[in-house]
Write a protein that holds these residues in place. Sequence first.
Motif, PDB file in Angstrom:
ATOM      1  N   VAL A  17      -9.688  -2.186  -3.848  1.00 54.57           N
ATOM      2  CA  VAL A  17      -8.330  -1.927  -3.346  1.00 54.57           C
ATOM      3  C   VAL A  17      -7.411  -1.545  -4.502  1.00 54.57           C
ATOM      4  N   VAL A  52      -4.430   0.030   3.667  1.00 54.01           N
ATOM      5  CA  VAL A  52      -5.443  -0.788   3.012  1.00 54.01           C
ATOM      6  C   VAL A  52      -6.469  -1.130   4.096  1.00 54.01           C
ATOM      7  N   VAL A  75      -6.990  -8.024  -1.263  1.00 52.52           N
ATOM      8  CA  VAL A  75      -7.016  -7.192  -2.467  1.00 52.52           C
ATOM      9  C   VAL A  75      -8.212  -7.573  -3.334  1.00 52.52           C
TER      10      VAL A  75
END
Length: 253
Positions: free
Chosen positions: A31, A18, A27
């Motif tokens: 993502v 990520v 997030v």
Amino acid sequence: MAVRCEERLAGDVWWVEVAREERLNAVNAEVMAGLEEVLSRAERTPTLRVLVVGGAGRAFVSGGDLREFAGLRTREEVEAMSRRMRRILERLEALRCWTVARVNGDAYGGGVELMLAFDMCVMAEGARLGMTQGRFGLTPGWGGLTRLVEKVGRARALKWLGCAEVLGAEQALAAGFVEEVVEKDALDVRVMALAERLAGCEPEVTAALKAGARRALEEPRDVAMEGELEAFCDLWVSEAHWERVERFLRRKG
């Protein structure tokens, strides 16, 4: 690109990151889309044996991106976001291959919920994790409460959540939250070594072990054991089993 994927070990291992370093890999919708793309590819790739996911830079995943999610003001909007991310974690959990969280740095809130969906976690010394949703007047929204109770037990999970506690790596290891803690500089080498060992497991065996572990949590004991027996018998008569037996017998002479 918010989620990067590199194939290693002739494609048996996927090394995923990520990559939103400027936001500590929080997030957001980008993502989520990246994780969905990786999962869709993984679900279509029966030869994949190990999926490793970590963060870029100094964090694992710092949680949900509050700056972006602050725009969600109606119940319908937040429910759609939560169900989308919960589905991502369910798909991760359901993969037939092994999954390993490479916890290279701090993880908070939703980042810890992400960790909980992996088969196992390897954490760097000095990293911290915290189910800190309570600091924002929230409970976990992506299935993390249920998974945390499954992982560490009801009382410990409630204490951590109620106090919004932040744990060091050694505390997480002692509580059974993570499976290993290693020096930060050695993390990638150790995770890759683990992935190589796991990649030696036949895909059918991996799938059977993961399904059996899930039955042990969800089904009555006799049902779980019956499923275990069925899997053993199916694997016994498989070609892969007999190839390995014959190789062993030839080596023993």
